[in-house]
Structure formats: structure tokens, C-alpha cells
Scaffold this active site. Structure first.
Site, short mmCIF file in Angstrom:
data_model
loop_
_atom_site.label_atom_id
_atom_site.label_comp_id
_atom_site.label_asym_id
_atom_site.label_seq_id
_atom_site.Cartn_x
_atom_site.Cartn_y
_atom_site.Cartn_z
N PRO A 33 0.82 -1.22 0.00
CA PRO A 33 0.00 0.00 0.00
C PRO A 33 0.85 1.26 0.00
O PRO A 33 2.01 1.25 0.44
CB PRO A 33 -0.82 -0.11 1.29
CG PRO A 33 0.01 -0.98 2.18
CD PRO A 33 0.72 -1.94 1.28
N ASP A 34 0.27 2.35 -0.48
CA ASP A 34 0.94 3.65 -0.50
C ASP A 34 0.72 4.32 0.85
O ASP A 34 -0.40 4.66 1.20
CB ASP A 34 0.35 4.51 -1.63
CG ASP A 34 1.00 5.89 -1.72
OD1 ASP A 34 1.93 6.16 -0.92
OD2 ASP A 34 0.58 6.68 -2.57
N PHE A 35 1.80 4.52 1.62
CA PHE A 35 1.63 5.09 2.96
C PHE A 35 1.18 6.55 2.89
O PHE A 35 0.72 7.12 3.88
CB PHE A 35 2.92 4.96 3.78
CG PHE A 35 4.04 5.89 3.36
CD1 PHE A 35 4.11 7.18 3.84
CD2 PHE A 35 5.04 5.45 2.50
CE1 PHE A 35 5.14 8.03 3.47
CE2 PHE A 35 6.08 6.28 2.13
CZ PHE A 35 6.12 7.58 2.61
N ARG A 36 1.29 7.17 1.69
CA ARG A 36 0.83 8.55 1.55
C ARG A 36 -0.66 8.65 1.23
O ARG A 36 -1.21 9.74 1.13
CB ARG A 36 1.62 9.27 0.43
CG ARG A 36 3.11 9.42 0.72
CD ARG A 36 3.79 10.23 -0.36
NE ARG A 36 5.22 10.26 -0.18
CZ ARG A 36 6.06 9.37 -0.69
NH1 ARG A 36 5.59 8.35 -1.39
NH2 ARG A 36 7.35 9.46 -0.50
N ASN A 106 10.24 4.02 -5.42
CA ASN A 106 9.94 2.93 -4.49
C ASN A 106 11.22 2.36 -3.88
O ASN A 106 12.31 2.47 -4.46
CB ASN A 106 9.15 1.83 -5.21
CG ASN A 106 7.82 2.35 -5.71
OD1 ASN A 106 7.24 3.26 -5.12
ND2 ASN A 106 7.32 1.77 -6.79
N ASP A 108 11.31 -0.96 -2.53
CA ASP A 108 11.02 -2.37 -2.27
C ASP A 108 11.89 -3.37 -3.04
O ASP A 108 11.85 -4.56 -2.78
CB ASP A 108 9.55 -2.68 -2.55
CG ASP A 108 9.09 -2.12 -3.90
OD1 ASP A 108 9.77 -2.39 -4.91
OD2 ASP A 108 8.06 -1.42 -3.94
N HIS A 123 14.93 6.95 -3.71
CA HIS A 123 14.72 7.01 -2.26
C HIS A 123 15.37 5.86 -1.51
O HIS A 123 15.04 5.60 -0.36
CB HIS A 123 13.21 7.06 -1.97
CG HIS A 123 12.55 8.30 -2.49
ND1 HIS A 123 11.23 8.33 -2.91
CD2 HIS A 123 13.04 9.54 -2.70
CE1 HIS A 123 10.94 9.56 -3.33
NE2 HIS A 123 12.03 10.30 -3.22
#
Length: 243
Positions: A33-36, A106, A108, A123
Site C-alpha cells: 500500500p501507499d503510505f501517503r 519505491n 522495495d 529514495h
């Protein structure tokens, strides 16, 4: 395949220097999921009393490492996540010699897991972690398994190699990304709202032939592209780039 997808396929066939710029929407199709998102922000405020941007800041990491890692492990580490159709299609496009770089916001590592070789991680990555004292490296699995605050064998605090709020992006990665975008004849932007800076500003350096945007929701760039598709990027690319 609809008309927009046919147009995209035609342009990909014509292009020999394609760059892909992706955001959180690329990984949501892998169950990350997108934490934003509103749900992510609500969860952080409801459980921790502050927004995720505060928890994922350098200051918070230094002052509240126990809370930081509790949130980090629960929200950003997904050891069972697998590459989705987008990751696989891009790896195939690189194999074909057309895709020259994946630039990702991302952390991940799913692009590499799918087989992509040239991945520029703006990032950082959850798969690299280092002791701030002796610089010994640790895996994401070791961080996940650590009880409480992850500590090195030397006693030092282990920090994920991810860019936290208040920290600068890696200058070498920025330079490589800029050069890739400047040289590209086609730039595909996908799965990003284009509101996270300075990463989003990189796309303004593109002056090639085809600027394509694939995102489920509208963005500030929708009317500035050669082609905009409001779709899931994995569904689009899997139909166009096949083995």
C-alpha cells in the site's frame, strides 16, 4: 487493446531509448500500500498520533527509534511481495534493448527481483541497512527479525538505506537519472501523483519525442503529455509488452 494502448505500443516499437519513471502505484499491484494515501495517513495518525511524514523523518528516527522501527516494519517491509505485471514487462523491455533505465521512487527492490538491471532508486532501498557506527551491512530480513530497535553487533544503531524526510537525495543517483531522462526519446511516467519533490521535478528535463503518463488518478501533468492513460500500469504494459 484500446486505441490509446495501440498508440503506446506503436511508439514503443518506434523507440530505442525508453526511460521509465515510477512511483508507489507501481508497487500497489504487488500488495504494497501507499503510505501517503488517505488510509495510510489515517492509520499513522490514529495509531501514532502523527502523520507518516513525521515518523519517517530523520529527526524522529534519531529521537524515537523504537516508534520509528515499529511503524517502519509494519508499513514499509513486505518480505512476501512479488513483482507484478509492470515489473515483469519492464524487465522484458530492457531485455529487448529498448528500456535504458528504470527510475523509481519505491524502496522495495521489486524491479531487480523481476530482472531489471539498470534501476535508479531515488529514495534508496529497504534491502540495504547499515550500522551508523561501524557501517556493517544488514538485510531487510534481519531488520524485520530484530526485536525492538535493531542494533549492530558493535552496539551501534542500524539505519535503513532509505531517504528519510529532511535528508538529501543521493547526488550520484540524481545525476544518473537526469542524464537518462535527457537522453531518452520516450519517457513513461507511471503510478505516481507527481507531487513528491524533488523527485517529480526530474521529468521536466525530458525533451524527447513521446511523454506518456499512466496513472489511475488525475495528475498535474495530464494535459502536458503526448498520451495519458488512467489505468493500472501493470494491466496496460502486460498487454503491450509480452514475451
Amino acid at each position: 487493446m484500446d486505441e490509446k494502448q495501440k498508440q503506446l505500443k506503436k511508439w514503443i516499437d518506434e523507440s530505442d531509448n525508453i526511460v521509465f519513471f515510477g512511483g508507489a502505484g507501481v508497487s500497489t499491484e504487488s500488495g504494497i500500500p501507499d503510505f501517503r494515501s488517505e488510509n495510510g495517513i489515517f492509520h499513522a495518525i490514529n495509531e501514532y498520533g502523527v502523520r507518516p511524514e513525521v515518523i519517517l523523518s530523520h529527526t524522529f528516527f534519531e529521537q524515537n527509534p523504537e516508534v520509528f522501527f515499529k511503524y517502519y516494519k509494519k508499513t514499509l517491509l513486505y518480505p512476501d511481495a512479488k513483482p507484478n505485471d509492470c515489473h515483469k514487462a519492464l524487465a522484458r523491455l530492457e531485455e529487448m534493448g529498448k528500456l535504458k533505465a528504470v527510475i523509481t521512487q519505491n524502496i522495495d527492490g521489486l524491479h531487480q527481483m523481476a530482472g531489471s538491471k539498470k534501476v535508479l532508486e531515488l529514495h534508496g532501498s529497504v534491502h540495504r541497512n547499515y550500522c551508523q557506527k561501524c557501517h556493517k551491512c544488514y538485510s531487510a530480513e534481519e531488520i524485520l527479525a530484530a526485536a525492538g530497535i535493531p542494533r549492530c553487533t558493535c552496539g551501534g544503531l542500524i539505519k535503513p538505506d532509505v531517504v528519510l524526510y529532511e535528508e538529501q537525495l543521493d547526488s550520484e543517483t540524481i545525476d544518473e537519472s537526469l542524464n537518462a531522462i535527457i537522453d531518452a526519446d520516450m519517457l513513461i511516467i507511471a503510478g505516481t501523483s507527481l507531487t513528491v519533490y524533488p523527485a517529480a521535478s526530474l521529468i521536466h528535463y525530458f525533451h524527447g519525442r513521446y511523454l506518456v503518463l499512466i496513472n489511475r488518478d488525475p495528475t498535474p501533468m495530464d494535459d502536458k503529455t503526448s498520451l495519458t492513460l488512467h489505468s493500472k500500469v501493470g494491466e496496460v504494459l502486460s498487454q503491450i509488452i509480452v514475451r
